[in-house]
Design a protein around this motif. Sequence first.
Motif, PDB file in Angstrom:
ATOM      1  N   SER A   1       0.841  -1.153   0.000  1.00 25.64           N
ATOM      2  CA  SER A   1       0.000   0.000   0.000  1.00 25.64           C
ATOM      3  C   SER A   1       0.877   1.201   0.000  1.00 25.64           C
ATOM      4  O   SER A   1       2.048   1.115  -0.203  1.00 25.64           O
TER       5      SER A   1
ATOM      6  N   ASP B   1      -4.202  -4.940   0.988  1.00 23.75           N
ATOM      7  CA  ASP B   1      -5.452  -4.259   1.322  1.00 23.75           C
ATOM      8  C   ASP B   1      -6.491  -4.660   0.294  1.00 23.75           C
ATOM      9  O   ASP B   1      -6.564  -4.086  -0.791  1.00 23.75           O
TER      10      ASP B   1
ATOM     11  N   ASN C   1      -9.875  -4.623   0.512  1.00 24.58           N
ATOM     12  CA  ASN C   1     -11.144  -3.895   0.455  1.00 24.58           C
ATOM     13  C   ASN C   1     -10.947  -2.383   0.466  1.00 24.58           C
ATOM     14  O   ASN C   1     -11.881  -1.627   0.708  1.00 24.58           O
ATOM     15  N   ASP C   2      -9.722  -1.930   0.240  1.00 32.52           N
ATOM     16  CA  ASP C   2      -9.432  -0.508   0.052  1.00 32.52           C
ATOM     17  C   ASP C   2      -9.808   0.340   1.261  1.00 32.52           C
ATOM     18  O   ASP C   2     -10.240   1.483   1.114  1.00 32.52           O
ATOM     19  N   ASP C   3      -9.599  -0.219   2.471  1.00 31.24           N
ATOM     20  CA  ASP C   3      -9.872   0.562   3.678  1.00 31.24           C
ATOM     21  C   ASP C   3      -8.596   1.028   4.357  1.00 31.24           C
ATOM     22  O   ASP C   3      -8.632   1.557   5.473  1.00 31.24           O
ATOM     23  N   GLY C   4      -7.438   0.823   3.680  1.00 29.94           N
ATOM     24  CA  GLY C   4      -6.168   1.255   4.248  1.00 29.94           C
ATOM     25  C   GLY C   4      -5.593   0.312   5.281  1.00 29.94           C
ATOM     26  O   GLY C   4      -4.598   0.641   5.931  1.00 29.94           O
ATOM     27  N   LYS C   5      -6.175  -0.877   5.440  1.00 31.00           N
ATOM     28  CA  LYS C   5      -5.714  -1.853   6.429  1.00 31.00           C
ATOM     29  C   LYS C   5      -5.317  -3.141   5.715  1.00 31.00           C
ATOM     30  O   LYS C   5      -5.998  -3.573   4.782  1.00 31.00           O
TER      31      LYS C   5
ATOM     32  N   ASP D   1      -4.904  -6.960   4.902  1.00 31.72           N
ATOM     33  CA  ASP D   1      -5.681  -8.182   5.049  1.00 31.72           C
ATOM     34  C   ASP D   1      -4.785  -9.371   4.714  1.00 31.72           C
ATOM     35  O   ASP D   1      -3.694  -9.211   4.158  1.00 31.72           O
TER      36      ASP D   1
ATOM     37  N   LEU E   1      -9.933 -10.218   7.115  1.00 34.20           N
ATOM     38  CA  LEU E   1      -9.696  -8.787   6.995  1.00 34.20           C
ATOM     39  C   LEU E   1      -8.989  -8.246   8.227  1.00 34.20           C
ATOM     40  O   LEU E   1      -9.262  -8.658   9.354  1.00 34.20           O
TER      41      LEU E   1
ATOM     42  N   ASN F   1      -7.702  -5.281  11.016  1.00 36.31           N
ATOM     43  CA  ASN F   1      -8.262  -4.149  11.750  1.00 36.31           C
ATOM     44  C   ASN F   1      -7.343  -2.933  11.738  1.00 36.31           C
ATOM     45  O   ASN F   1      -7.699  -1.879  12.261  1.00 36.31           O
TER      46      ASN F   1
ATOM     47  N   ASP G   1     -14.042  -5.737  -2.337  1.00 36.36           N
ATOM     48  CA  ASP G   1     -14.504  -5.545  -0.963  1.00 36.36           C
ATOM     49  C   ASP G   1     -13.993  -6.648  -0.046  1.00 36.36           C
ATOM     50  O   ASP G   1     -14.494  -6.824   1.069  1.00 36.36           O
TER      51      ASP G   1
END
Length: 474
Positions: free
Chosen positions: A27, A241, A243-247, A249, A268, A270, A320
């Motif tokens: 990322s 990452d 699901n593109d939430d910056g975390k 997986d 996923l 946290n 996602d």
Amino acid sequence: MIRFRLTFLVPGLAALALFAGACSPRSNRHSNGTGTAGNPGTDGSPIGGRGDDGGDDGGVGGETAAGNGGHSGGGGAAGEETGGSPGTEGPAGTGGSAGNLGTSGAPAGRAGSASGGTGGRAISFAPAVAYDARAPQFVTLADFNKDGKLDAATVSFFGDASVLLGNGNGAFQAERTFTSTASVPGTAIVAADFDDDGNPDIGFSMQGYGFGTLLGNGDGTFRSFTHRLHGSTEGGLGVADLNDDGKLDVVMAFPRRPGDVAGAYVTLGNGDGTFQDERAVYSAPSTYAGLVLVDVNKDGRLDIVTSGGGLVSVLLGNGDGTFPFTGTDFPVASGTLIRALAVGDLNGDGALDVVAPDSEGSTLSVFLGTGDGTLLAAKQFPCGYNPADIKVADLNLDGLPDIVTTNDSGPGNAGTVAVLAGNGDGTFVPYVAFGTGIGPQSVSIGDLDGDTLPDLVVANKNDGTVSVLLNTSH
């Protein structure tokens, strides 16, 4: 030879084991990963989400073979497995395709130069130099103490992790071993920033025990081993990452067992080094599986490419963190045994291709990609006896991706790495072999001595060493 080993006991590990290796995309954060989108990206290398356009981010070296463009034109996908020096441009991609880094996970720097490279430079390596490491199964490269020099981390056959800090000249300091109380082989290892504190961490899968982490302190030391997820894992590990939430997986391969589904666990993250308990399970071949996370159909979403037996399987991501339950299988041949795979644009058409070694046939299979998630029929190239691991990287900086495999020559015999120089059209010149230690299991790629040429680090499980082969191509 004087052997020096520092041992740190890791508490609270009754009946657990240690690491694993693998690669994943990167990322915008500093992370090492294995095999995922973007440069590096495959053996490679970690790092969470995709890089920005072309993976400008660079990052502290991941494997130089990185996976080809992740999102938006290939942002350095995961990995820092081996890769370039901190924040510098990755080796030129092929024909400047955005971030065409290689596979296995190295971090990638920027997209390759549009011109490609010099071409015609012979690939050569200095004789291997051995460094002690406890029965290493898999190896990854990252800057664990943030001094701008690549370090090595291995996971052992006995569930221990060894960290060897690099001196920046191609040499390593004595190993520091982090020991668990269980003797379970690691099946993959990756470097990535799981808790988003800016320090590279180590993640690993363990045979029959799932996934665990050692969170880094940024000085080459690590906090206590934490067992994160349970699962009957047997093969590769991907970090990205999804699901593109910056975390970050995690995706783990797990084996075929009577009555069970074989395929991939997806869990996923946290963002603080912990992971959700819920795990989605997807069907794909995964006996002794390789696994990388890349965008194979160029829709901006990371996909799973995994292998097992005589198949390579593709599961197209929904963006996602979910995937179709069943992947699309692409056969190699009956009787083959694929234990690893790597990804890169081998023919310069902008579509990712897949390479996989066949341990039974002493060949590697090249699946050219079409750019829509499908692969053409495999073509075989000899690569030496009993290949185990495989990486893709531009070893001679000519702008064309090359291939490296590890070859185990049998009990008591020194092994080799086979190097196949690429022609840029998906074909390769006959391989040249370079000696390693006994039982070479895996290889990572990165510039260890600052000369811009990608070097090799090989985990030799049967003689307790890692071999360093410095690149002397000219």
